[in-house]
Design a protein around this motif. Structure first.
Motif, PDB file in Angstrom:
ATOM      1  N   THR A 150       3.071  -8.989 -12.376  1.00 41.48           N
ATOM      2  CA  THR A 150       5.198  -9.662 -11.813  1.00 41.48           C
ATOM      3  C   THR A 150       5.700  -8.894 -12.114  1.00 41.48           C
ATOM      4  OG1 THR A 150       4.397  -9.635 -14.718  1.00 41.48           O
ATOM      5  CG2 THR A 150       3.877 -11.906 -13.304  1.00 41.48           C
ATOM      6  N   ASP A 151       5.527  -7.257 -11.616  1.00 39.50           N
ATOM      7  CA  ASP A 151       6.749  -6.202 -12.188  1.00 39.50           C
ATOM      8  C   ASP A 151       6.532  -5.817 -10.953  1.00 39.50           C
ATOM      9  OD1 ASP A 151       8.161  -3.802 -12.379  1.00 39.50           O
ATOM     10  OD2 ASP A 151       6.276  -2.810 -14.130  1.00 39.50           O
ATOM     11  N   PRO A 152       8.192  -6.128 -10.635  1.00 45.44           N
ATOM     12  CA  PRO A 152       8.408  -5.787  -9.289  1.00 45.44           C
ATOM     13  C   PRO A 152       8.943  -4.355  -8.587  1.00 45.44           C
ATOM     14  CG  PRO A 152      10.282  -6.513 -10.131  1.00 45.44           C
ATOM     15  CD  PRO A 152       9.128  -6.627 -10.848  1.00 45.44           C
ATOM     16  N   LEU A 210       5.499 -10.701  -5.927  1.00 45.05           N
ATOM     17  CA  LEU A 210       5.086  -9.671  -5.341  1.00 45.05           C
ATOM     18  C   LEU A 210       5.470  -8.484  -5.818  1.00 45.05           C
ATOM     19  CD1 LEU A 210       4.061  -9.238  -2.207  1.00 45.05           C
ATOM     20  CD2 LEU A 210       7.004  -9.625  -1.188  1.00 45.05           C
ATOM     21  N   CYS A 211       4.244  -7.559  -5.588  1.00 44.70           N
ATOM     22  CA  CYS A 211       5.429  -6.084  -6.366  1.00 44.70           C
ATOM     23  C   CYS A 211       4.203  -4.531  -5.567  1.00 44.70           C
ATOM     24  CB  CYS A 211       4.130  -6.054  -7.254  1.00 44.70           C
ATOM     25  SG  CYS A 211       2.791  -5.546  -7.940  1.00 44.70           S
ATOM     26  N   PRO A 212       5.053  -3.545  -5.478  1.00 44.86           N
ATOM     27  CA  PRO A 212       4.863  -2.744  -4.323  1.00 44.86           C
ATOM     28  C   PRO A 212       3.158  -2.250  -4.606  1.00 44.86           C
ATOM     29  CG  PRO A 212       6.712  -2.511  -5.804  1.00 44.86           C
ATOM     30  CD  PRO A 212       6.161  -2.926  -6.259  1.00 44.86           C
ATOM     31  N   THR A 213       2.221  -2.442  -5.094  1.00 39.62           N
ATOM     32  CA  THR A 213       1.080  -2.290  -5.536  1.00 39.62           C
ATOM     33  C   THR A 213       0.367  -3.172  -4.957  1.00 39.62           C
ATOM     34  OG1 THR A 213       1.032  -1.137  -7.771  1.00 39.62           O
ATOM     35  CG2 THR A 213      -0.935  -1.654  -7.191  1.00 39.62           C
ATOM     36  N   GLY A 214       0.425  -4.159  -5.148  1.00 41.56           N
ATOM     37  CA  GLY A 214      -0.760  -5.449  -4.460  1.00 41.56           C
ATOM     38  C   GLY A 214      -0.063  -5.326  -2.909  1.00 41.56           C
TER      39      GLY A 214
HETATM   40 ZN   LIG Z   1       2.217  -4.337  -9.505  1.00 41.81          ZN
END
Ligand SMILES: [Zn+2]
Ligand SMILES: [Zn+2]
Length: 512
Positions: free
Chosen positions: A388-390, A408-412
């Motif tokens: 949940t952390d953008p 959507l997050c950078p790691t995903g």
């Molecule tokens: Zn993430």
């Protein structure tokens, strides 16, 4: 390029009066020229095989170079094969010979025997099976030096069966439907004019799409995924994403293919299929991301969209052809009469332009739709692995993933992009760069043509990685895609209504 092959084979099976051979005695000329042409292309395949086997035996360190050249030449020879068979049918009189020799008496007249139109592309089938038998040795030699795990290469018969199965499902199924319809037209013309038959033949395509998964399982020899950590993870992931399917299947390709796909409109007849190699060669998080991509296709209704798009498009194209035919037939102006006279000269060829029209249409319009939907599924794959952390910088065991894949997050994004990159690496795709300007352009065009359904891998990866620091672009992409889908489907609907009104609905129904 199965789609190109499907339409070339369909064109070969149409009731066209193929031209006579270039010289007499006609039968001998057609037969001799065709057999000679087939022998030459098989000899070319044999030469390629011998070069691969010998070079690898002498110098195994050249394996990457050999693998690249082999793939390049094999692709090139695919087009040579199609060109050769086209020449046999069009210029050497093979089509004429097949139609002449396979006549039977029925209802007091000479008719082409049932399913005899398959004899027109027969040289292609001979070349195809010949090539599978010939290339087997080259593939085995490459497999040995490239060390694709400890997996032994499969026996010749299993390799042949694998290729036959794929060809039957992806190429021969649509061709067989068309040929069956033509045979029924010849031998049961009254039946084919009944309303029941018309409705049934129109329903074949949606039914095929609906029941394809049930057919695919035995045809490709797919097996249910055995219990274990991978299956447990997929089941947990499916629950989190609120996704249902009948089963997860494994496609044993002896390491030949790195792929995954989803098939089926309804959860009860829906499967997610993984090849053996993708399950073995991708780390767990990347495999989950790939699974997320396939779930994305279902979540965004792509399979329904494609079914609707194809049904509408084929109806519109049939109406368009009918409209043009009626227009030319009813026109009275001087120019139109001249056009009609001119067309009369090509009467027996008129079955071909609609096939070319459908091929070009699918390539351009369906290609555009499919590439956008693939990107949407890519994004769902990223969301599957997102927290949940953008602005997150990494994930660990404590990371909480939101249900439904809504964030959507950078790691995903990076996880999914890595998966794509690894699939590209393992497939040896788009490795080359540099070279002269013209070669680069040709390579780019070829890469685009090959990737008409998905878009080139490098572009997909670049787009996703670009999103990591501008996540706000993603909702805009979704809005634009929604508008694109609406405009496309509405335009088709409007075109169908307008053409249907113009030609008359009953005539259109009869023409389908
Ligand atoms: Zn993430
Ligand atoms: Zn996809």
């Amino acid at each position: 390029m199965p789609i190109l092959l499907v339409f070339v084979l369909i064109a070969a099976c149409l009731p066209v009066e193929w031209p006579q051979p270039p010289f007499a005695p006609a039968r001998e000329a057609a037969f001799g020229l065709t057999v000679g042409a087939v022998a030459i292309v098989l000899a070319l395949a044999g030469a390629l095989r011998t070069w691969v086997v010998r070079t690898l035996r002498r110098d195994p360190s050249r394996r990457y170079e050999v693998a690249r050249s082999y793939n390049k030449w094999r692709r090139f020879l695919f087009f040579v094969n199609i060109g050769t068979v086209t020449t046999c049918v069009l210029a050497f009189g093979w089509g004429w010979l097949a139609q002449r020799e396979l006549l039977v008496f029925w209802n007091k007249s000479a008719q082409l025997a049932p399913f005899a139109e398959l004899a027109v592309p027969l040289p292609y089938f001979v070349i195809l099976i010949g090539c599978w038998l010939i290339y087997y040795d080259a593939e085995r030699a490459l497999h040995r030096v490239l060390h694709l795990g400890d997996r032994p290469f499969w026996p010749r018969s299993a390799y042949l069966l694998h290729n036959v199965r794929q060809f039957a499902l992806m190429v021969m199924l649509p061709v067989a439907l068309i040929v069956t319809q033509q045979t029924l037209n010849r031998y049961a013309p009254e039946t084919t004019r009944t309303v029941v038959y018309k409705v049934a033949s129109l329903a074949v395509v949606p039914c095929m799409i609906l029941f394809m998964p049930l057919l695919m399982k035995p045809l490709l020899g797919l097996k249910s995924m055995p219990p274990g950590p991978t299956r447990d993870r997929f089941e947990a992931l499916a629950k989190r994403l609120d996704f249902r399917c009948a089963d997860f299947l494994v496609w044993n390709t002896h390491g030949a293919s790195i792929n995954a796909f989803i098939t089926g409109l309804l959860p009860r007849v829906r499967y997610v299929v993984f090849t053996d190699r993708i399950l073995e060669d991708l780390p767990a998080d990347e495999l989950d991301a790939v699974f997320g991509h396939e779930v994305g296709h279902a979540k965004h209704g792509h399979i329904w969209l494609y079914a609707g798009f194809l049904t509408l498009s084929l109806s519109v194209l049939a109406a368009l052809v009918l409209f043009l035919t009626k227009y030319i037939d009813s026109a009275t102006s001087e120019d139109m009469l001249r056009l009609r006279m001119w067309l009369e000269g090509f009467k027996s060829w008129l079955a071909l332009p609609p096939v070319a029209l459908v091929t070009a249409y699918l390539f351009v319009v369906f290609g555009a739709l499919s590439r956008r939907c693939e990107r949407q599924a890519d994004l769902f794959g990223c969301k599957t692995m997102s927290c949940t952390d953008p602005v997150c910088t990494g994930h660990d065991e404590k990371t909480v993933y939101p249900p439904g894949g809504s964030c959507l997050c950078p790691t995903g994004i990076r996880t999914f992009a890595h998966a794509l990159d690894r699939v590209r690496e393992l497939n040896g795709m788009e490795h080359e760069s540099g070279g002269r300007a013209l070669r680069r352009v040709l390579r780019a065009v070829w890469g685009w043509l090959r990737a008409w359904q998905h878009g080139p891998m490098s572009q997909r990866i670049a787009y996703l990685l670009g999103l990591t620091d501008r996540l706000a672009d993603e909702p805009r992409f979704q809005r634009r895609l929604f508008a694109f889908k609406c405009v496309l489907m509405l335009s088709l609907l409007v075109a169908l209504v307008a053409l249907g009104e113009a030609v008359g609905w009953k005539d259109l129904f009869d023409a389908m």
